[in-house]
Write a protein that holds these residues in place. Structure first.
Motif, short mmCIF file in Angstrom:
data_model
loop_
_atom_site.label_atom_id
_atom_site.label_comp_id
_atom_site.label_asym_id
_atom_site.label_seq_id
_atom_site.Cartn_x
_atom_site.Cartn_y
_atom_site.Cartn_z
N GLN A 14 0.84 -1.18 0.00
CA GLN A 14 0.00 0.00 0.00
C GLN A 14 0.88 1.23 0.00
OE1 GLN A 14 -2.87 0.28 3.19
NE2 GLN A 14 -4.17 1.61 1.96
N ALA A 15 0.83 1.95 -1.10
CA ALA A 15 1.58 3.20 -1.23
C ALA A 15 0.78 4.33 -0.58
CB ALA A 15 1.85 3.51 -2.69
N PRO A 16 1.44 5.40 -0.21
CA PRO A 16 0.73 6.52 0.43
C PRO A 16 -0.42 7.03 -0.43
CG PRO A 16 3.10 6.82 0.63
CD PRO A 16 2.89 5.64 -0.28
N GLY A 17 -1.59 7.12 0.16
CA GLY A 17 -2.74 7.64 -0.54
C GLY A 17 -3.37 6.70 -1.54
N LYS A 18 -2.93 5.45 -1.57
CA LYS A 18 -3.46 4.50 -2.56
C LYS A 18 -4.03 3.28 -1.88
CE LYS A 18 -0.39 5.90 -6.31
NZ LYS A 18 0.56 5.43 -7.37
N GLU A 19 -4.74 2.47 -2.65
CA GLU A 19 -5.30 1.24 -2.12
C GLU A 19 -4.22 0.16 -2.00
OE1 GLU A 19 -9.86 1.66 -3.88
OE2 GLU A 19 -8.50 0.13 -4.66
N GLN A 20 -4.55 -0.83 -1.23
CA GLN A 20 -3.65 -1.97 -1.06
C GLN A 20 -3.71 -2.82 -2.33
OE1 GLN A 20 -4.58 -3.98 2.58
NE2 GLN A 20 -2.47 -4.56 2.95
N ASP A 21 -2.54 -3.14 -2.90
CA ASP A 21 -2.48 -3.86 -4.16
C ASP A 21 -1.74 -5.18 -4.03
OD1 ASP A 21 -1.90 -0.81 -6.04
OD2 ASP A 21 -3.79 -1.86 -5.63
N PHE A 22 -2.16 -6.13 -4.83
CA PHE A 22 -1.48 -7.42 -4.92
C PHE A 22 -0.09 -7.24 -5.52
CE2 PHE A 22 -1.11 -11.93 -5.51
CZ PHE A 22 -0.42 -12.08 -6.70
N VAL A 23 0.88 -7.94 -4.96
CA VAL A 23 2.25 -7.91 -5.49
C VAL A 23 2.64 -9.27 -6.05
CG1 VAL A 23 4.69 -7.58 -4.92
CG2 VAL A 23 2.95 -6.08 -3.90
N ALA A 24 2.51 -10.32 -5.22
CA ALA A 24 2.95 -11.65 -5.63
C ALA A 24 2.32 -12.68 -4.71
CB ALA A 24 4.46 -11.76 -5.59
N ALA A 25 2.24 -13.91 -5.21
CA ALA A 25 1.72 -15.01 -4.40
C ALA A 25 2.40 -16.30 -4.80
CB ALA A 25 0.21 -15.12 -4.55
N ILE A 26 2.37 -17.26 -3.88
CA ILE A 26 3.04 -18.53 -4.11
C ILE A 26 2.18 -19.65 -3.56
CG2 ILE A 26 4.36 -18.35 -1.93
CD1 ILE A 26 6.73 -19.60 -3.49
N SER A 27 2.18 -20.76 -4.27
CA SER A 27 1.36 -21.91 -3.90
C SER A 27 1.97 -22.66 -2.73
CB SER A 27 1.21 -22.84 -5.10
OG SER A 27 2.49 -23.30 -5.53
N TRP A 28 1.25 -23.68 -2.28
CA TRP A 28 1.68 -24.43 -1.11
C TRP A 28 3.13 -24.90 -1.17
CZ3 TRP A 28 -2.86 -28.46 -0.40
CH2 TRP A 28 -4.01 -27.77 -0.01
N GLY A 29 3.43 -25.56 -2.25
CA GLY A 29 4.76 -26.16 -2.37
C GLY A 29 5.77 -25.26 -3.05
N GLY A 30 5.32 -24.09 -3.50
CA GLY A 30 6.22 -23.15 -4.16
C GLY A 30 6.33 -23.36 -5.66
N GLY A 31 5.61 -24.33 -6.19
CA GLY A 31 5.72 -24.61 -7.61
C GLY A 31 5.04 -23.61 -8.52
N SER A 32 4.08 -22.88 -7.97
CA SER A 32 3.37 -21.87 -8.76
C SER A 32 3.51 -20.51 -8.11
CB SER A 32 1.89 -22.22 -8.86
OG SER A 32 1.71 -23.41 -9.59
N THR A 33 3.80 -19.52 -8.94
CA THR A 33 3.90 -18.14 -8.46
C THR A 33 3.18 -17.22 -9.43
OG1 THR A 33 6.01 -17.84 -9.59
CG2 THR A 33 6.10 -18.48 -7.27
N GLU A 34 2.70 -16.12 -8.92
CA GLU A 34 2.06 -15.11 -9.77
C GLU A 34 2.52 -13.73 -9.31
OE1 GLU A 34 -2.17 -15.56 -10.13
OE2 GLU A 34 -2.03 -17.72 -10.52
N TYR A 35 2.62 -12.82 -10.27
CA TYR A 35 3.14 -11.49 -9.98
C TYR A 35 2.30 -10.41 -10.64
CZ TYR A 35 7.37 -14.01 -8.64
OH TYR A 35 8.25 -14.87 -8.03
N ALA A 36 2.21 -9.29 -9.99
CA ALA A 36 1.63 -8.12 -10.62
C ALA A 36 2.57 -7.67 -11.74
CB ALA A 36 1.46 -7.00 -9.60
N ASP A 37 2.01 -7.11 -12.78
CA ASP A 37 2.82 -6.67 -13.92
C ASP A 37 3.90 -5.67 -13.49
OD1 ASP A 37 0.16 -6.67 -16.43
OD2 ASP A 37 1.46 -8.28 -15.66
#
Length: 124
Positions: A39-62
């Motif tokens: 969450q940047a100042p004055g902005k909404e909270q945004d997704f950055v990255a996530a990882i699955s249980w075992g770490g085999g799958s990841t996703e990132y914001a552009d």
């Protein structure tokens, strides 16, 4: 009691690297999808990255793809966010979040557990 404790934030210059950590207790870490939001100042909270249980799958914001890497160590109940080539636009409070479902999600409300946040400030 579930606890998520972030660490590793700070004030850095543009172009350098920083690694955030989030230590988790009170839930079955190996069955939790883990994510980082910011969450940047004055902005909404945004997704950055996530990882699955075992770490085999990841996703990132552009906005961070190719610069940030999320990883986890299920033996240490810890998730990491390696941030390279930091930019002033990366300045924000970074939050660690956990969800007990099996799928990666990008929405805040999908995550039931949150840390207190760690400040990252990137100067020019």
């Amino acid at each position: 009691q579930v606890q998520l404790v972030e660490s590793g934030g700070g004030l850095v210059q543009a172009g350098v690297s920083l690694r955030l950590s989030c230590a988790v207790s009170g839930l079955t870490f190996s069955r939790a999808v883990m994510a980082w939001f910011r969450q940047a100042p004055g902005k909404e909270q945004d997704f950055v990255a996530a990882i699955s249980w075992g770490g085999g799958s990841t996703e990132y914001a552009d906005s961070v793809k190719g610069r940030f890497t999320i990883s986890r160590d299920n033996t240490k109940n810890t998730v990491y966010l390696q941030m390279n080539s930091l930019k002033p636009d990366d300045t924000a409070v970074y939050y660690c979040a956990a969800r007990t479902g099996s799928a990666i999600r990008w929405k805040l409300e999908e995550y039931g557990y949150w840390g207190q946040g760690t400040q990252v400030t990137v100067s020019t």
